[in-house]
Design an enzyme around this catalytic site. Structure first.
Site, PDB file in Angstrom:
ATOM      1  CG  HIS A 204      50.738  -8.507 -33.925  1.00 35.98           C
ATOM      2  ND1 HIS A 204      51.049  -7.190 -33.683  1.00 35.98           N
ATOM      3  CD2 HIS A 204      50.034  -8.516 -35.086  1.00 35.98           C
ATOM      4  CE1 HIS A 204      50.572  -6.438 -34.652  1.00 35.98           C
ATOM      5  NE2 HIS A 204      49.948  -7.215 -35.521  1.00 35.98           N
ATOM      6  N   GLY A 205      51.070 -11.508 -30.355  1.00 42.08           N
ATOM      7  CA  GLY A 205      51.176 -12.875 -29.884  1.00 42.08           C
ATOM      8  C   GLY A 205      52.020 -12.976 -28.635  1.00 42.08           C
TER       9      GLY A 205
END
Length: 476
Positions: free
Chosen positions: A323-324
């Site tokens: 996600h990041g």
């Protein structure tokens, strides 16, 4: 080109119109050209990356299909993973690892400074990379035959409705549809328009309105009361859901206009009564991708307890990192992994059966929602320090109801609308759970076919926040 822009609506109108005018043999090519144009509107230079992923995966997929030896086939899978994960790792995680090691070196007083790259993250790279890897593994497992048409395979990788933020499609679901005779389907178009309108309503009317409050709180959590922080916590739960589910609904609805079915990505996740159920309903295309291509190959749940914990934590820590490129995402994934481990062990050793009998389902739904809501702090916070400030502010409970909206970006009218639209969202999802909309559609109910789409359209026009804000998942 943002979905919530007038430019996209123009693009979609002309693309759909020309698609059905063209002869069948040119339609897939036309969609491919439109998809590359759509992606090039962000940064034409990054078209080379998606083309590299497409060609390398296509060639190696063909090689796997023409090879019988297991080790050679595994070697080809390794090569394509190395290429695609290498590109993803360089563009998405190079700075993350440099920053992390620089912090370690600084703590140890070692005079080493790794360089930081200066480039933009290619939009959608996490999504189309996973889609490409999934195809190669499917070919290796002989679940699908290698695609023989580079054009069709390129369209599978770059199909514009789901290119930027999913759903992450499976090759055996999407590829055959490009080979079939895509024709005008009145029912699909009506259903598609309804999904598009509902997606715009979720994004423009609900998510973007809630974002005004949430963004202001998360900028400087120390400047707000605990009540304001709590409201921002709840608002973000609905903001991220409406933002991402709104995108998914627009993507699925847009694909239906061309006669193509994409997989469902959300299934009322906040009605889940456990973390395990939540991940069966939230971002379904990603959670099932990790299950099919990582969790099960690691051994799944048919292993000893210590190995099971390892499998779950590996999957969720990588899910967070997907996600990041920041530690707060890793912590967010770790929280969900730990919670899932606890639930599975309760289930394995019999405690969960008593848990179900003694506590009503709605209590478990509320409990699950609040756990998920708390974990969102690490997802939304721009840094671990910011997350710590949010948590600290929540623990020092102070009631200042007269300052609920002070410096939050929302006035009383907009705040009231936010609450009303959240209530509408919950009501609609409850009706969906009861299959009421499906019954209306099956009976060709006038209200569903005509009145509700018009209400959605005018609600978007009247109450929409037309600030052209990006979808949250575009950054992944």
């Amino acid at each position: 080109m943002l979905f919530n822009s007038f430019q996209f609506l123009q693009f979609l109108f002309f693309t759909t119109a020309f698609f059905f005018i063209l002869p069948f043999r040119w339609r897939a090519w036309f969609l491919l050209v439109c998809s590359y144009y759509f992606y090039g509107c962000w940064n034409a230079d990054y078209l080379a990356l998606i083309f590299t992923t497409t060609v390398s995966t296509f060639i190696i997929g063909r090689a796997i299909g023409n090879t019988e030896g297991r080790r050679k086939r595994q070697a080809f899978v390794f090569i394509v993973c190395l290429i695609n994960f290498g590109i993803l790792g360089f563009f998405k995680y190079a700075n993350f690892f440099s920053e992390s090691w620089n912090a370690v070196f600084g703590y140890c007083r070692i005079d080493i400074h790794l360089p930081m790259a200066d480039f933009l993250l290619p939009v959608g790279i996490s999504f189309y990379t996973f889609q490409a890897i999934g195809y190669v593994v499917d070919v290796y497992r002989k679940k699908v035959e290698p695609e023989t048409s580079l054009a069709r395979f390129a369209l599978y990788i770059s199909f514009f409705p789901q290119l930027v933020a999913g759903p992450i499609e499976r090759s055996w679901q999407l590829l055959p549809q490009f080979s079939s005779r895509l024709k005008f389907d009145y029912e699909k178009i009506l259903n598609g328009i309804m999904l598009i309108l509902w997606g715009f309503f979720q994004k423009i009317v609900i998510a973007d309105r809630l974002a005004m409050y949430v963004d202001n709180i998360y900028k400087m959590p120390n400047n707000f009361s605990s009540v304001q922080l709590l409201v921002a916590l709840y608002f973000f739960s609905f903001q991220i859901y409406c933002d991402f589910a709104g995108y998914s609904n627009i993507a699925i609805g847009t694909a239906k206009l061309f006669g193509i079915d994409l997989m469902r990505n959300f299934n009322r996740p906040y009605f889940s009564d456990s973390i395990q159920t939540f991940w069966r309903r939230w971002h379904i295309s990603l959670s099932t991708w990790f299950k099919d291509y990582l969790y099960i190959p690691l051994g799944g749940n048919r292993v000893r307890d210590n190995r099971l914990v390892w499998n779950i934590m590996v999957v969720f820590l990588l899910c967070g990192l997907w996600h990041g490129a920041a530690w707060n995402y890793v912590i967010w994934g770790g929280i969900h992994g730990l919670l899932l481990c606890v639930q599975i062990f309760f289930s394995r050793y019999g405690a969960n059966s008593m848990f179900r009998v003694s506590i009503p389902r709605y209590i478990k739904v509320l409990f699950t929602f609040h756990i998920v809501t708390f974990a969102w702090i690490f997802f939304r916070a721009p840094s671990l320090k910011n997350a710590a400030e949010m948590i600290s502010g929540l623990t020092h409970f102070t009631i200042q109801s007269n300052e609920l909206l002070k410096n939050t970006g929302l006035n009383g009218y907009e705040f009231t609308l936010s609450i009303i639209f959240i209530a509408i969202l919950i009501g609609v999802e409850k009706m969906q759970q009861e299959q009421m909309f499906n019954e209306f559609w099956a009976r060709r109910h006038y209200a569903y076919r005509v009145i509700i789409p018009q209400l959605l359209f005018f609600s978007i026009i009247i109450f929409g926040m037309f600030n052209l804000s990006e979808f949250i998942y575009f950054q992944f």
